[in-house]
Design a protein around this motif. Structure first.
Motif, PDB file in Angstrom:
ATOM      1  N   ASN A  40      -3.110  19.532   1.726  1.00  0.00           N
ATOM      2  CA  ASN A  40      -4.515  19.119   1.572  1.00  0.00           C
ATOM      3  C   ASN A  40      -5.462  19.977   2.392  1.00  0.00           C
ATOM      4  OD1 ASN A  40      -3.817  17.042  -0.214  1.00  0.00           O
ATOM      5  ND2 ASN A  40      -3.498  15.577   1.450  1.00  0.00           N
ATOM      6  N   SER A  51      -2.808  11.853   3.588  1.00  0.00           N
ATOM      7  CA  SER A  51      -3.770  10.777   3.785  1.00  0.00           C
ATOM      8  C   SER A  51      -3.435   9.649   2.824  1.00  0.00           C
ATOM      9  CB  SER A  51      -5.202  11.263   3.543  1.00  0.00           C
ATOM     10  OG  SER A  51      -5.424  11.465   2.156  1.00  0.00           O
ATOM     11  N   ASN A 110      -5.047   8.878   0.371  1.00  0.00           N
ATOM     12  CA  ASN A 110      -5.345   9.333  -0.994  1.00  0.00           C
ATOM     13  C   ASN A 110      -4.101   9.845  -1.707  1.00  0.00           C
ATOM     14  OD1 ASN A 110      -8.018   8.754  -0.600  1.00  0.00           O
ATOM     15  ND2 ASN A 110      -8.636  10.870  -0.231  1.00  0.00           N
ATOM     16  N   ASP A 111      -3.047  10.193  -0.947  1.00  0.00           N
ATOM     17  CA  ASP A 111      -1.846  10.760  -1.545  1.00  0.00           C
ATOM     18  C   ASP A 111      -0.908   9.708  -2.125  1.00  0.00           C
ATOM     19  OD1 ASP A 111      -2.264  13.584  -1.007  1.00  0.00           O
ATOM     20  OD2 ASP A 111      -2.022  13.074   1.106  1.00  0.00           O
ATOM     21  N   GLY A 138      -5.070  10.591  -6.001  1.00  0.00           N
ATOM     22  CA  GLY A 138      -6.282  10.112  -5.348  1.00  0.00           C
ATOM     23  C   GLY A 138      -6.647   8.691  -5.714  1.00  0.00           C
ATOM     24  N   VAL A 139      -7.561   8.131  -4.951  1.00  0.00           N
ATOM     25  CA  VAL A 139      -8.074   6.783  -5.181  1.00  0.00           C
ATOM     26  C   VAL A 139      -9.075   6.845  -6.326  1.00  0.00           C
ATOM     27  CG1 VAL A 139      -9.285   4.813  -4.185  1.00  0.00           C
ATOM     28  CG2 VAL A 139      -7.733   6.178  -2.768  1.00  0.00           C
ATOM     29  N   THR A 148     -12.620  11.187  -3.700  1.00  0.00           N
ATOM     30  CA  THR A 148     -11.203  10.900  -3.447  1.00  0.00           C
ATOM     31  C   THR A 148     -10.302  11.158  -4.643  1.00  0.00           C
ATOM     32  OG1 THR A 148     -11.580   8.582  -4.034  1.00  0.00           O
ATOM     33  CG2 THR A 148     -11.739   9.158  -1.707  1.00  0.00           C
TER      34      THR A 148
END
Length: 595
Positions: free
Chosen positions: A188, A194, A196-197, A248-249, A255
């Protein structure tokens, strides 16, 4: 002075811009009109009046929506109403009901997301892409049994191989494992893992076999938990690994890292354009639409494996659309147009022979192009020009001339949506940002491109000074097979309130049709039954003055009562009732020579 007789018997050049009023030297000047309002030019040369629209339903909560085509076959086609967090359905000229209420399913897409959705279809499945959401598929299991699910892609796509010294170590080879990175470098952008992953794929090579895991929990920037999907080759540290490209979110451009464009090309489901890699294209394994694995588990690459590549351009602009053409995959960015094909002609596209060439540099928007015949019509970056991309055999490449050149005034506010109606008159329909409905009679074989504009009946403001606003359009075949139906969402002010209605353009008038069937009212309805002078049920037109065709003859206008009824001066067995509109045609200034 001698006299001359001037005749204009062909109007299929359509409405021309004031900028062309002096161009009598242009051959099609004599076929053009200065005004073509609520008329449709025909390929044969005449004008026919635009038919009116039938009221079908109000949009849910009178909200902003987008109409989308779903065509399983000529006889099984639907219009989908995408709104804020929902989809509703229309077919057979009406709204699809479950019991007595509109059938509806939930979606994650908000009103702000609707314009950026991209679609492609395979039989009963509609694939949907948006940069802020994981790819999804809408499946028709039955007339009132539709499901929307995330695309369960089995493996990939992935970013490039790790090129740093950072290693990954798995705590076990199967089950839920801990993945530990030796540093954050290469992960990243150097920020490390994070939250997000979560959900992201990881491909790891230990020994001679690739393993695949999906991140399930976040611990730190160097430690995550993951569920092993394909056994990992061992528990030793390795620098040979790849992180998934889509992750991602959902719901936020900050994100989410998901593709924003989708199409089918050579039996591959093809996506493009994430926020992180805007000019990258990913195509599935051949015939396996949920599999994006780049190699076999032993690392060998075969022709059926997934494709992943980025357009090699000095300008890194997002890919706004993808279209499959017989000469290759067409991709449009904000600055240029590309064709992606095999490096050798007449050979299928494979991971080892991808050749992407820039063919024009006009640039485009995210308005989905339309295909008609062998041409792809796309909106240029400024949103005012419509270009026709066609392969030219004599040149061995594509060209994209501006087909809006002589009618540029009609797209001044920008083109918002497009739809194609192939029959009875091959027409490309446009909606502008001002909400004007514009059409183009289009027949490339006959060298016919004629623009026309339409103003629907009613008003969009209480003072009744502004025309209605067309907000969305889509076209599907009529069940009679002899024509296509244009559906639209129209915003009006009715009885002091703003309403949005789903309407269906009716059949064009043809020789042999009976007068009582003539339909030239908007947002209207047809009464057919026993003789009566009172027609009820017009609840969506309360307070409006409506036009009436009574048994084939014009009746004085009527006011719709608070109960949704009108009273006629005579009894009728068939009546067309709705909002009236005018049709206007005006020729160009006559050029008849010195006489």
């Amino acid at each position: 002075m001698p006299r001359t007789t001037w005749t204009q018997n062909n109007f299929n050049a359509g409405e021309w811009s004031p900028l062309t009023y002096g161009r009598s030297d242009v051959g099609k000047y004599t076929n053009a009109l200065a005004t073509c309002l609520n008329y449709v030019p025909t390929t044969q040369g005449g004008l026919t009046r635009r038919p009116g629209t039938k009221y079908v339903a109000n949009t849910k909560s009178n909200g902003v929506v987008r109409l989308v085509q779903f065509e399983f076959s000529i006889t099984q086609a639907y219009i989908l109403e995408f709104g804020n967090l929902y989809i509703r359905f229309y077919t057979l000229g009406g709204q699809l009901l479950s019991g007595a209420i509109p059938y509806e399913i939930a979606t994650p897409y908000t009103t702000a997301d609707l314009a950026d959705l991209s679609f492609t279809q395979s039989a009963d499945v509609l694939y949907i892409a948006h940069r802020n959401y994981g790819p999804r598929r809408l499946s028709r299991l039955g007339p009132t049994n539709w499901t929307l699910t995330q695309l369960p892609y089995a493996d990939g796509p992935y970013l490039s191989l790790n090129g740093t010294a950072t290693t990954l170590t798995a705590s076990a080879t199967t089950g839920t494992v801990t993945l530990t990175a030796s540093s954050v470098t290469g992960i990243n952008g150097g920020a490390g893992f994070s939250t997000n992953d979560i959900g992201r794929y990881v491909r790891i090579l230990i020994g001679a076999t690739w393993g695949v895991a999906q991140i399930s929990a976040f611990t730190s920037t160097t430690v995550v938990s993951a569920l092993v999907l394909l056994p990992i080759g061992g528990t030793t540290a390795t620098t040979v690994w790849r992180l998934g490209s889509w992750y991602g979110v959902e719901g936020s451009s900050a994100t989410a890292r998901y593709p924003g464009a989708v199409t089918f090309n050579q039996d591959r489901l093809t996506f493009a354009s994430t926020w992180a890699e805007p000019n990258r294209i990913d195509a599935s394994n051949s015939g396996d639409y949920i599999n994006f694995t780049p190699t076999r588990l032993d690392g060998t690459v075969v022709d059926s494996n997934a494709l992943a590549f980025s357009l090699n351009s000095s300008k890194v602009n997002a890919i706004n659309w993808l279209v499959s053409d017989e000469w290759g995959l067409l991709a449009g960015t904000a600055s240029s147009e590309w064709v992606v094909a095999a490096s050798t002609t007449q050979v299928a596209l494979t991971p080892t022979n991808v050749n992407a060439k820039q063919i024009t540099n006009y640039g485009g928007t995210n308005v989905p192009p339309v295909r008609i015949g062998k041409s792809t019509l796309f909106v240029q970056r400024t949103k005012r020009k419509l270009r026709e991309m066609t392969y030219q055999f004599t040149l061995g490449t594509f060209q994209a001339p501006d087909i809006s050149l002589v009618s540029e005034h009609l797209t001044k506010s920008g083109i918002k949506e497009m739809a194609v109606q192939l029959a009875p008159h091959a027409t490309v329909w446009l909606v502008t940002n001002e909400g004007v409905l514009v059409g183009i009679i289009y027949d490339k074989d006959q060298d016919v491109v004629g623009w026309h504009r339409h103003q629907l009946g009613g008003f969009s403001n209480v003072a009744q000074t502004q025309p209605p606003v067309v907000e969305s359009i889509a076209a599907i075949p009529n069940t009679s097979i002899d024509r296509d139906d244009l559906w639209m969402v129209v915003r009006r002010t009715i009885n002091g309130s703003t309403v949005r209605t789903v309407e269906l353009m009716q059949k064009f008038w043809e020789d042999g049709d009976t007068l009582p069937d003539a339909y030239f009212v908007d947002c209207g309805a047809t009464y057919s039954g026993a003789a009566t002078n009172t027609i009820t049920g017009l609840t969506w037109l309360v307070g409006q003055t409506v036009s009436v065709l009574a048994d084939g003859s014009v009746h004085p206008n009527c006011l719709v009562s608070a109960g949704g009824a009108i009273t006629l001066q005579r009894s009728v067995t068939k009546a067309q009732i709705g909002l009236g509109y005018n049709s206007t045609g005006k020729t160009m200034r006559i050029e008849a020579g010195g006489a």
